[in-house]
Design an enzyme around this catalytic site. Sequence first.
Site, PDB file in Angstrom:
ATOM      1  N   ASN A 223       0.860  -1.189   0.000  1.00  0.00           N
ATOM      2  CA  ASN A 223       0.000   0.000   0.000  1.00  0.00           C
ATOM      3  C   ASN A 223       0.898   1.240   0.000  1.00  0.00           C
ATOM      4  O   ASN A 223       1.711   1.424   0.911  1.00  0.00           O
ATOM      5  CB  ASN A 223      -0.883  -0.048   1.254  1.00  0.00           C
ATOM      6  CG  ASN A 223      -1.826   1.134   1.347  1.00  0.00           C
ATOM      7  OD1 ASN A 223      -1.436   2.273   1.080  1.00  0.00           O
ATOM      8  ND2 ASN A 223      -3.063   0.896   1.738  1.00  0.00           N
TER       9      ASN A 223
ATOM     10  N   HIS B  33       1.072   6.138   1.809  1.00  0.00           N
ATOM     11  CA  HIS B  33       1.923   7.048   2.586  1.00  0.00           C
ATOM     12  C   HIS B  33       3.089   7.621   1.784  1.00  0.00           C
ATOM     13  O   HIS B  33       3.764   8.531   2.258  1.00  0.00           O
ATOM     14  CB  HIS B  33       2.358   6.386   3.891  1.00  0.00           C
ATOM     15  CG  HIS B  33       1.172   6.214   4.798  1.00  0.00           C
ATOM     16  ND1 HIS B  33       0.425   7.291   5.236  1.00  0.00           N
ATOM     17  CD2 HIS B  33       0.558   5.113   5.289  1.00  0.00           C
ATOM     18  CE1 HIS B  33      -0.584   6.850   5.967  1.00  0.00           C
ATOM     19  NE2 HIS B  33      -0.528   5.537   6.013  1.00  0.00           N
TER      20      HIS B  33
ATOM     21  N   HIS C  18      -5.718   3.780  -1.713  1.00  0.00           N
ATOM     22  CA  HIS C  18      -7.070   4.086  -1.233  1.00  0.00           C
ATOM     23  C   HIS C  18      -7.440   5.468  -1.770  1.00  0.00           C
ATOM     24  O   HIS C  18      -6.838   6.464  -1.376  1.00  0.00           O
ATOM     25  CB  HIS C  18      -7.037   4.078   0.305  1.00  0.00           C
ATOM     26  CG  HIS C  18      -8.374   4.262   0.951  1.00  0.00           C
ATOM     27  ND1 HIS C  18      -8.563   4.141   2.299  1.00  0.00           N
ATOM     28  CD2 HIS C  18      -9.599   4.574   0.438  1.00  0.00           C
ATOM     29  CE1 HIS C  18      -9.831   4.360   2.600  1.00  0.00           C
ATOM     30  NE2 HIS C  18     -10.482   4.625   1.475  1.00  0.00           N
TER      31      HIS C  18
ATOM     32  N   ARG D 257      -9.471   8.028  -1.193  1.00  0.00           N
ATOM     33  CA  ARG D 257     -10.384   8.492  -0.152  1.00  0.00           C
ATOM     34  C   ARG D 257     -11.283   9.595  -0.678  1.00  0.00           C
ATOM     35  O   ARG D 257     -10.909  10.331  -1.589  1.00  0.00           O
ATOM     36  CB  ARG D 257      -9.587   9.013   1.050  1.00  0.00           C
ATOM     37  CG  ARG D 257      -9.128   7.905   1.973  1.00  0.00           C
ATOM     38  CD  ARG D 257      -8.549   8.497   3.246  1.00  0.00           C
ATOM     39  NE  ARG D 257      -8.342   7.449   4.220  1.00  0.00           N
ATOM     40  CZ  ARG D 257      -9.187   7.151   5.198  1.00  0.00           C
ATOM     41  NH1 ARG D 257     -10.309   7.838   5.359  1.00  0.00           N
ATOM     42  NH2 ARG D 257      -8.928   6.182   6.042  1.00  0.00           N
TER      43      ARG D 257
ATOM     44  N   ARG E  57      -7.135  12.562   0.639  1.00  0.00           N
ATOM     45  CA  ARG E  57      -5.998  12.976   1.475  1.00  0.00           C
ATOM     46  C   ARG E  57      -4.702  12.235   1.101  1.00  0.00           C
ATOM     47  O   ARG E  57      -3.620  12.662   1.451  1.00  0.00           O
ATOM     48  CB  ARG E  57      -6.319  12.793   2.951  1.00  0.00           C
ATOM     49  CG  ARG E  57      -6.231  11.370   3.451  1.00  0.00           C
ATOM     50  CD  ARG E  57      -6.231  11.332   4.954  1.00  0.00           C
ATOM     51  NE  ARG E  57      -7.574  11.406   5.488  1.00  0.00           N
ATOM     52  CZ  ARG E  57      -7.967  10.674   6.541  1.00  0.00           C
ATOM     53  NH1 ARG E  57      -7.115   9.904   7.167  1.00  0.00           N
ATOM     54  NH2 ARG E  57      -9.204  10.745   6.980  1.00  0.00           N
TER      55      ARG E  57
ATOM     56  N   GLU F 258      -8.787   0.662  -3.136  1.00  0.00           N
ATOM     57  CA  GLU F 258      -9.724   0.662  -2.008  1.00  0.00           C
ATOM     58  C   GLU F 258     -10.687   1.829  -2.165  1.00  0.00           C
ATOM     59  O   GLU F 258     -10.263   2.955  -2.438  1.00  0.00           O
ATOM     60  CB  GLU F 258      -8.962   0.819  -0.689  1.00  0.00           C
ATOM     61  CG  GLU F 258      -8.077  -0.350  -0.359  1.00  0.00           C
ATOM     62  CD  GLU F 258      -7.286  -0.159   0.918  1.00  0.00           C
ATOM     63  OE1 GLU F 258      -6.547  -1.075   1.287  1.00  0.00           O
ATOM     64  OE2 GLU F 258      -7.404   0.920   1.551  1.00  0.00           O
TER      65      GLU F 258
ATOM     66  N   THR G  28      -8.128   3.391   8.453  1.00  0.00           N
ATOM     67  CA  THR G  28      -9.364   2.604   8.436  1.00  0.00           C
ATOM     68  C   THR G  28      -9.465   1.818   9.745  1.00  0.00           C
ATOM     69  O   THR G  28      -8.794   0.805   9.925  1.00  0.00           O
ATOM     70  CB  THR G  28      -9.372   1.653   7.219  1.00  0.00           C
ATOM     71  OG1 THR G  28      -8.906   2.379   6.090  1.00  0.00           O
ATOM     72  CG2 THR G  28     -10.760   1.121   6.951  1.00  0.00           C
TER      73      THR G  28
ATOM     74  N   GLU H  44     -10.948  -9.424   3.112  1.00  0.00           N
ATOM     75  CA  GLU H  44      -9.686  -9.033   3.744  1.00  0.00           C
ATOM     76  C   GLU H  44      -9.973  -8.856   5.227  1.00  0.00           C
ATOM     77  O   GLU H  44     -10.811  -8.032   5.609  1.00  0.00           O
ATOM     78  CB  GLU H  44      -9.139  -7.742   3.133  1.00  0.00           C
ATOM     79  CG  GLU H  44      -7.823  -7.327   3.802  1.00  0.00           C
ATOM     80  CD  GLU H  44      -7.035  -6.295   3.019  1.00  0.00           C
ATOM     81  OE1 GLU H  44      -7.103  -6.291   1.768  1.00  0.00           O
ATOM     82  OE2 GLU H  44      -6.350  -5.487   3.660  1.00  0.00           O
TER      83      GLU H  44
ATOM     84  N   HIS I 144      -3.757  -4.517   7.782  1.00  0.00           N
ATOM     85  CA  HIS I 144      -3.813  -3.442   8.771  1.00  0.00           C
ATOM     86  C   HIS I 144      -2.870  -3.673   9.947  1.00  0.00           C
ATOM     87  O   HIS I 144      -2.956  -4.684  10.643  1.00  0.00           O
ATOM     88  CB  HIS I 144      -5.225  -3.175   9.322  1.00  0.00           C
ATOM     89  CG  HIS I 144      -5.363  -1.725   9.684  1.00  0.00           C
ATOM     90  ND1 HIS I 144      -4.926  -1.210  10.870  1.00  0.00           N
ATOM     91  CD2 HIS I 144      -5.810  -0.663   8.975  1.00  0.00           C
ATOM     92  CE1 HIS I 144      -5.115   0.086  10.885  1.00  0.00           C
ATOM     93  NE2 HIS I 144      -5.639   0.452   9.740  1.00  0.00           N
TER      94      HIS I 144
HETATM   95  N1  PXP Z   1      -5.800  -3.110   4.083  1.00  0.00           N
HETATM   96  C1  PXP Z   1      -6.775  -2.180   4.087  1.00  0.00           C
HETATM   97  C2  PXP Z   1      -8.128  -2.583   3.614  1.00  0.00           C
HETATM   98  C3  PXP Z   1      -6.511  -0.858   4.493  1.00  0.00           C
HETATM   99  O1  PXP Z   1      -7.516   0.043   4.496  1.00  0.00           O
HETATM  100  C4  PXP Z   1      -5.197  -0.516   4.884  1.00  0.00           C
HETATM  101  C5  PXP Z   1      -4.867   0.884   5.284  1.00  0.00           C
HETATM  102  O2  PXP Z   1      -5.614   1.307   6.323  1.00  0.00           O
HETATM  103  C6  PXP Z   1      -4.215  -1.518   4.878  1.00  0.00           C
HETATM  104  C7  PXP Z   1      -4.548  -2.804   4.462  1.00  0.00           C
HETATM  105  C8  PXP Z   1      -2.813  -1.226   5.254  1.00  0.00           C
HETATM  106  O3  PXP Z   1      -2.692  -0.931   6.601  1.00  0.00           O
HETATM  107  P1  PXP Z   1      -1.310  -0.444   7.175  1.00  0.00           P
HETATM  108  O4  PXP Z   1      -1.002   0.871   6.536  1.00  0.00           O
HETATM  109  O5  PXP Z   1      -1.537  -0.343   8.638  1.00  0.00           O
HETATM  110  O6  PXP Z   1      -0.275  -1.489   6.816  1.00  0.00           O
END
Ligand code: PXP
Length: 238
Positions: free
Chosen positions: A7, A10, A43, A45, A49, A70, A101, A151, A192
């Site tokens: 992901n 960031h 994602h 959003r 953001r 997402e 999330t 997921e 997550h």
């Molecule tokens: N999976 C989903 C569905 C998410 O929304 C997120 C980000 O919140 C993640 C995975 C990745 O989470 P993290 O950034 O904590 O690794």
Amino acid sequence: MRRLGVNIDHVATIRNARAENHPKIYDAARFAIKCGADSITVHLREDRRHINDNDLKILVSNKSIPLNLEIASNYKMLKAALKAKPNFVCIVPEKRNEVTTEDGLNLVKNKSIIKKIIYKLKKKKIRTSLFINPNLNDIKISKNIDADCIELHTGKISRKIKSKNNYNNELIKIKKCSKYAHSLGLEVHAGHGLDYKVVRVLSKIKEIKEFNIGHFIIGESIFFGLKKTISKFKSILK
Ligand code: PXP
């Protein structure tokens, strides 16, 4: 071999801090794939953001980047997803004031709209996934509304493992849910709060086929780079 989804939201956080165009989202996606990521997650959003519509347009234009988008469960975001046509869509709950999330979807309340969204996405051959808390009833509903994957939200077990608290009950719950979902023909993903330690624990659950990781990978890359960080996760998932 289990898959690793990276992901890169960031990377957008860092870019947006200066409102210019560095680091580039597209470059980060391509580089993460070169380093061994199996897919890229972003994602879109509602408040934009992290990534924006233009980032998404550029990402989907490169067909060699398997993209997992997402989105929140509403028709406006469905429209954006249908326009972009990513490979995969993961439907997530979204609250304007949350930092991340925080929870899985409320399927009992929202199953009707989510079922319609899944139908529209699947008609376009987009694999659909639902981000849910680890509980059996949500898995049953996910199957009933024809999702391809679930997921499991791993925030709770991640916090317990990181703070060295007893995580056994949470692990049993995730194991049970993974086995149940797998038995119904749903592909199981997890995401997550994952770091090396948590992934080492969860990778013992063979039914989990994909791990989606963001914050830790981008943070750890400050010290060790994306290549080493992704390689380490891949070797844990072997
Ligand atoms: N999976 C989903 C569905 C998410 O929304 C997120 C980000 O919140 C993640 C995975 C990745 O989470 P993290 O950034 O904590 O690794």
